[in-house]
Design a protein around this motif. Structure first.
Motif, PDB file in Angstrom:
ATOM      1  N   SER A 440      50.040  43.445  48.811  1.00  0.00           N
ATOM      2  CA  SER A 440      50.628  44.623  48.167  1.00  0.00           C
ATOM      3  C   SER A 440      51.404  45.478  49.152  1.00  0.00           C
ATOM      4  CB  SER A 440      49.542  45.486  47.507  1.00  0.00           C
ATOM      5  OG  SER A 440      48.881  44.794  46.491  1.00  0.00           O
ATOM      6  N   VAL A 441      50.959  45.512  50.413  1.00  0.00           N
ATOM      7  CA  VAL A 441      51.525  46.468  51.371  1.00  0.00           C
ATOM      8  C   VAL A 441      52.301  45.816  52.500  1.00  0.00           C
ATOM      9  CG1 VAL A 441      49.675  48.110  50.872  1.00  0.00           C
ATOM     10  CG2 VAL A 441      49.421  46.527  52.795  1.00  0.00           C
ATOM     11  N   THR A 442      52.270  44.503  52.626  1.00  0.00           N
ATOM     12  CA  THR A 442      53.017  43.832  53.688  1.00  0.00           C
ATOM     13  C   THR A 442      54.242  43.135  53.106  1.00  0.00           C
ATOM     14  OG1 THR A 442      51.875  41.707  53.505  1.00  0.00           O
ATOM     15  CG2 THR A 442      50.823  43.414  54.877  1.00  0.00           C
ATOM     16  N   PRO A 443      55.173  42.716  53.959  1.00  0.00           N
ATOM     17  CA  PRO A 443      56.332  41.972  53.440  1.00  0.00           C
ATOM     18  C   PRO A 443      55.951  40.706  52.684  1.00  0.00           C
ATOM     19  CG  PRO A 443      56.741  42.690  55.694  1.00  0.00           C
ATOM     20  CD  PRO A 443      55.308  43.000  55.412  1.00  0.00           C
ATOM     21  N   ALA A 444      54.747  40.184  52.929  1.00  0.00           N
ATOM     22  CA  ALA A 444      54.300  38.984  52.219  1.00  0.00           C
ATOM     23  C   ALA A 444      54.190  39.207  50.713  1.00  0.00           C
ATOM     24  CB  ALA A 444      52.954  38.518  52.771  1.00  0.00           C
ATOM     25  N   ALA A 445      54.270  40.459  50.272  1.00  0.00           N
ATOM     26  CA  ALA A 445      54.291  40.735  48.827  1.00  0.00           C
ATOM     27  C   ALA A 445      55.439  40.009  48.143  1.00  0.00           C
ATOM     28  CB  ALA A 445      54.405  42.233  48.581  1.00  0.00           C
ATOM     29  N   GLY A 446      56.483  39.701  48.894  1.00  0.00           N
ATOM     30  CA  GLY A 446      57.646  39.027  48.322  1.00  0.00           C
ATOM     31  C   GLY A 446      57.345  37.666  47.735  1.00  0.00           C
ATOM     32  N   PHE A 447      56.250  37.020  48.180  1.00  0.00           N
ATOM     33  CA  PHE A 447      55.915  35.702  47.653  1.00  0.00           C
ATOM     34  C   PHE A 447      55.527  35.760  46.178  1.00  0.00           C
ATOM     35  CE2 PHE A 447      55.537  34.771  52.172  1.00  0.00           C
ATOM     36  CZ  PHE A 447      56.057  33.487  52.251  1.00  0.00           C
ATOM     37  N   ALA A 448      55.294  36.951  45.657  1.00  0.00           N
ATOM     38  CA  ALA A 448      54.987  37.076  44.225  1.00  0.00           C
ATOM     39  C   ALA A 448      56.127  36.564  43.356  1.00  0.00           C
ATOM     40  CB  ALA A 448      54.687  38.529  43.881  1.00  0.00           C
ATOM     41  N   ILE A 449      57.322  36.464  43.917  1.00  0.00           N
ATOM     42  CA  ILE A 449      58.484  36.023  43.148  1.00  0.00           C
ATOM     43  C   ILE A 449      58.297  34.608  42.609  1.00  0.00           C
ATOM     44  CG2 ILE A 449      59.800  35.011  45.065  1.00  0.00           C
ATOM     45  CD1 ILE A 449      61.219  37.251  42.288  1.00  0.00           C
ATOM     46  N   GLN A 450      57.381  33.833  43.200  1.00  0.00           N
ATOM     47  CA  GLN A 450      57.203  32.444  42.776  1.00  0.00           C
ATOM     48  C   GLN A 450      56.153  32.279  41.683  1.00  0.00           C
ATOM     49  OE1 GLN A 450      55.376  29.864  45.751  1.00  0.00           O
ATOM     50  NE2 GLN A 450      54.406  31.654  46.688  1.00  0.00           N
ATOM     51  N   GLN A 451      55.425  33.323  41.324  1.00  0.00           N
ATOM     52  CA  GLN A 451      54.358  33.178  40.323  1.00  0.00           C
ATOM     53  C   GLN A 451      54.959  32.920  38.949  1.00  0.00           C
ATOM     54  OE1 GLN A 451      51.191  36.128  40.388  1.00  0.00           O
ATOM     55  NE2 GLN A 451      50.986  35.981  38.171  1.00  0.00           N
ATOM     56  N   SER A 452      54.643  31.772  38.376  1.00  0.00           N
ATOM     57  CA  SER A 452      55.244  31.384  37.093  1.00  0.00           C
ATOM     58  C   SER A 452      54.357  31.701  35.895  1.00  0.00           C
ATOM     59  CB  SER A 452      55.569  29.883  37.101  1.00  0.00           C
ATOM     60  OG  SER A 452      54.385  29.110  37.240  1.00  0.00           O
ATOM     61  N   ILE A 453      53.037  31.719  36.092  1.00  0.00           N
ATOM     62  CA  ILE A 453      52.113  32.010  34.997  1.00  0.00           C
ATOM     63  C   ILE A 453      51.596  33.437  35.170  1.00  0.00           C
ATOM     64  CG2 ILE A 453      49.989  31.340  33.831  1.00  0.00           C
ATOM     65  CD1 ILE A 453      52.244  29.287  33.640  1.00  0.00           C
ATOM     66  N   PRO A 454      51.823  34.312  34.210  1.00  0.00           N
ATOM     67  CA  PRO A 454      51.409  35.712  34.377  1.00  0.00           C
ATOM     68  C   PRO A 454      49.913  35.893  34.127  1.00  0.00           C
ATOM     69  CG  PRO A 454      52.380  35.415  32.226  1.00  0.00           C
ATOM     70  CD  PRO A 454      52.516  34.091  32.922  1.00  0.00           C
ATOM     71  N   GLU A 455      49.415  37.065  34.500  1.00  0.00           N
ATOM     72  CA  GLU A 455      48.057  37.447  34.125  1.00  0.00           C
ATOM     73  C   GLU A 455      48.080  37.960  32.688  1.00  0.00           C
ATOM     74  OE1 GLU A 455      46.049  40.072  36.778  1.00  0.00           O
ATOM     75  OE2 GLU A 455      46.968  39.201  38.567  1.00  0.00           O
ATOM     76  N   TYR A 456      47.047  37.650  31.951  1.00  0.00           N
ATOM     77  CA  TYR A 456      46.912  38.124  30.572  1.00  0.00           C
ATOM     78  C   TYR A 456      45.673  39.008  30.479  1.00  0.00           C
ATOM     79  CZ  TYR A 456      50.294  34.473  29.373  1.00  0.00           C
ATOM     80  OH  TYR A 456      51.410  33.685  29.292  1.00  0.00           O
ATOM     81  N   ALA A 457      45.850  40.206  29.956  1.00  0.00           N
ATOM     82  CA  ALA A 457      44.727  41.144  29.870  1.00  0.00           C
ATOM     83  C   ALA A 457      43.615  40.618  28.969  1.00  0.00           C
ATOM     84  CB  ALA A 457      45.217  42.496  29.352  1.00  0.00           C
ATOM     85  N   HIS A 458      43.962  39.792  27.982  1.00  0.00           N
ATOM     86  CA  HIS A 458      42.950  39.309  27.048  1.00  0.00           C
ATOM     87  C   HIS A 458      42.437  37.911  27.398  1.00  0.00           C
ATOM     88  CE1 HIS A 458      46.769  37.751  25.574  1.00  0.00           C
ATOM     89  NE2 HIS A 458      46.131  36.880  24.826  1.00  0.00           N
ATOM     90  N   VAL A 459      42.697  37.461  28.618  1.00  0.00           N
ATOM     91  CA  VAL A 459      42.187  36.170  29.089  1.00  0.00           C
ATOM     92  C   VAL A 459      41.409  36.409  30.368  1.00  0.00           C
ATOM     93  CG1 VAL A 459      42.731  33.841  29.852  1.00  0.00           C
ATOM     94  CG2 VAL A 459      44.126  34.923  28.080  1.00  0.00           C
ATOM     95  N   LEU A 460      40.135  36.070  30.359  1.00  0.00           N
ATOM     96  CA  LEU A 460      39.322  36.224  31.552  1.00  0.00           C
ATOM     97  C   LEU A 460      39.663  35.104  32.522  1.00  0.00           C
ATOM     98  CD1 LEU A 460      37.045  37.924  32.814  1.00  0.00           C
ATOM     99  CD2 LEU A 460      35.425  36.277  31.854  1.00  0.00           C
ATOM    100  N   GLY A 461      40.057  35.468  33.743  1.00  0.00           N
ATOM    101  CA  GLY A 461      40.425  34.462  34.723  1.00  0.00           C
ATOM    102  C   GLY A 461      40.201  34.971  36.130  1.00  0.00           C
ATOM    103  N   HIS A 462      40.227  34.051  37.081  1.00  0.00           N
ATOM    104  CA  HIS A 462      40.086  34.413  38.491  1.00  0.00           C
ATOM    105  C   HIS A 462      41.485  34.738  39.017  1.00  0.00           C
ATOM    106  CE1 HIS A 462      38.813  33.227  42.830  1.00  0.00           C
ATOM    107  NE2 HIS A 462      38.650  34.514  42.599  1.00  0.00           N
ATOM    108  N   TYR A 463      41.923  35.955  38.761  1.00  0.00           N
ATOM    109  CA  TYR A 463      43.278  36.362  39.111  1.00  0.00           C
ATOM    110  C   TYR A 463      43.324  36.802  40.576  1.00  0.00           C
ATOM    111  CZ  TYR A 463      44.137  36.330  34.072  1.00  0.00           C
ATOM    112  OH  TYR A 463      44.276  35.951  32.756  1.00  0.00           O
ATOM    113  N   ALA A 464      43.234  35.852  41.468  1.00  0.00           N
ATOM    114  CA  ALA A 464      43.218  36.122  42.903  1.00  0.00           C
ATOM    115  C   ALA A 464      44.348  35.352  43.579  1.00  0.00           C
ATOM    116  CB  ALA A 464      41.876  35.724  43.504  1.00  0.00           C
ATOM    117  N   PRO A 465      44.820  35.819  44.748  1.00  0.00           N
ATOM    118  CA  PRO A 465      45.870  35.085  45.468  1.00  0.00           C
ATOM    119  C   PRO A 465      45.491  33.631  45.739  1.00  0.00           C
ATOM    120  CG  PRO A 465      45.639  37.273  46.381  1.00  0.00           C
ATOM    121  CD  PRO A 465      44.519  37.111  45.389  1.00  0.00           C
TER     122      PRO A 465
END
Length: 501
Positions: A440-465
């Motif tokens: 969140s706070v380092t330049p490595a945050a830029g790698f988020a651009i590659q995430q293709s599947i989003p988080e869903y609030a109504h789906v329980l999942g291990h939403y970790a890097p």
């Protein structure tokens, strides 16, 4: 710009190194895809693994539940009172060989009334339902979720549910007494056929547990659960045909043909008991398109070295004085270098990421893997975004090279800012909270651009890097990287103007 482009293309080592970075991205990505064989029977037969159901929006979905239904022709609706919702959860065995089953509901266990296009997995639907811990909801087509009144159900506090159809429009209602109704939500299912299936359902996704390691990282596990709902005072409106039919939608078959962990239903007079397992939601488990880009991190290090050398080489051999004599505007010179290195890096990265993603996904599928489908727009964002990440990283490295004026120091600084945080956050080294903070706070945050599947609030999942999920949205994470690059470039321009060459 012309002068800086001429400098870059006339130094053969820089051109070859950038080409090597692109080649590394392609070769490592395709090699990784070639070595990924599906555990359920990889090889030349792609049907070895069951196909992932696809929802109306083209996304991979979980569509597994027990459905008690009838055919509805045209407009109509269903009203039912939900009087009880209970469940069972299979926990880790305390005594070896003794099943440890406890009573309870997982938060997103669900039961209610539904209109579904057909019993085919992935077909369009709308439902009004009660969950284990999130109250009443109206959900449709897997990705859409609207909250209603909080709370659960019991015999002393039942929940009335109603779903009506008028053409392609479905409206969900809830009531505490069956007299005073409140609208929960509206769904428009374009292209809904004249005859649909209408009825009662129950589902229960796995019980997710995440265990933190002693030295960092985490391990997730999902265990079997089931939910049982009891309905009465069921009323249908409109033209229905046939009797009530029971369908265990998406039930997994055992080798002998029987259902594995089947659901079930029972009827006594006007009371229905429905037990279901599984979920009705987007799928977040499986291979993703960005998994083919494993070589980007190695190629990025090569890009960093080239970008740093593009500025520090002139300080090392004294050519920076000649450059500044030809272009007295020091800020203009540095910006021209940044645009040049960003442009050539973007072009090389775009070719490399497109080739890798296109052919890597084909190899994965040929090996029997099921890849979670995404829209063309998302694929374009992943390809173009990763190329842009390489380009902005090159600008960051160039700026740090101008600030430090030493190649080794600038390369190390860029790697520590950009590469190391990503490696630490996406491997089993740090706790999930620390990994999210780093991304969140380092330049490595830029790698988020590659995430293709989003988080869903109504789906329980291990939403970790570690599982491929970033704390910031794709473009928000990329903006953090751009902010660092712009800041470093601005400081480099200020320093260059204040100091001798």
């Amino acid at each position: 710009m012309r002068a800086e482009w001429t400098k870059f293309r006339t130094v053969r080592g820089w051109v070859l190194a950038l080409a090597a970075a692109a080649l590394v991205i392609v070769l490592l990505g395709l090699s990784s895809a070639s070595g990924s064989l599906a555990s359920c029977g990889a090889g030349p037969v792609e049907s070895a693994c069951p196909a992932v159901p696809v929802g109306p929006g083209g996304e991979a979905v979980e569509d597994k539940f027990f459905f008690v239904h009838r055919a509805l022709a045209g407009d109509g609706g269903i009203t039912a009172r939900l009087t009880s919702m209970t469940g069972e959860i299979r926990k880790p065995d305390v005594t070896p060989g003794v099943r440890n089953v406890v009573a309870g509901l997982v938060p997103w266990a669900k039961a209610g009334v539904m209109v579904k296009e057909s019993t085919k997995q992935g077909s369009a639907y709308a439902a009004v339902l009660v969950t284990g811990a999130h109250g009443t909801r109206m959900q449709h087509d897997f990705t859409h979720d609207v909250a209603g009144r909080p709370g659960g159900v019991s015999r002393d506090a039942p929940r009335w549910l109603r779903l009506t159809r008028s053409g392609d429009t479905l409206i969900g209602y809830e009531s505490a007494d069956g007299t005073n109704w409140a609208e929960v939500g509206t769904a428009r299912l374009t292209g809904l056929p004249a005859t649909v299936e209408i009825g009662l359902f129950a589902a229960s996704p796995g019980d997710l547990t995440v265990t933190q390691g002693d030295l960092g990282g985490s391990v997730s596990a999902s265990r079997f659960t089931e939910a049982t709902a009891v309905f009465d005072q069921v009323a249908l409106s409109g033209e229905t045909s046939g009797g009530w039919r029971d369908d265990d939608i998406g039930a997994t078959k055992a080798p002998d043909g029987s259902a594995h962990h089947p659901g079930r239903a029972g009827r006594s007079g006007g009371t229905f008991s429905v037990t279901g397992v599984g979920d009705i939601a987007p799928s977040i488990e499986g291979q993703t398109v960005e998994r083919t880009l494993t070589g980007v991190l190695t190629g990025l290090i090569v890009v960093i070295v080239v970008a740093v050398m593009f500025i520090t080489a002139e300080y090392r051999n004294g050519l920076i004085r000649t450059t500044l004599l030809a272009v007295p505007g020091r800020g203009r010179m540095l910006v021209a270098k940044a645009v040049t290195i960003a442009g050539v890096t973007f072009a090389a990265g775009l070719a490399a990421t497109w080739i890798t993603l296109t052919f890597g996904t084909r190899i994965l599928r040929a090996n029997g893997n099921q890849i979670l489908p995404v829209s063309q727009l998302t694929e374009v964002r992943v390809v173009v975004g990763m190329a842009a990440l390489l380009a902005v990283a090159a600008v960051l490295a160039l700026a740090l090279g101008a600030l430090l004026r030493r190649a080794v120091g600038a390369v190390i600084a860029t790697v520590l800012l950009l590469v190391v945080p990503h490696v630490l956050a996406t491997t089993s080294v740090l706790p999930d909270a620390a990994a999210r903070w780093l991304l969140s706070v380092t330049p490595a945050a830029g790698f988020a651009i590659q995430q293709s599947i989003p988080e869903y609030a109504h789906v329980l999942g291990h939403y970790a890097p570690l599982a491929g999920f970033y704390p910031l949205a794709p473009w928000a994470g990329f903006a953090v990287l751009c902010g660092y690059a712009a800041l470093a470039l601005g400081l480099a321009v200020v320093q260059l103007r204040r100091r001798d060459a």
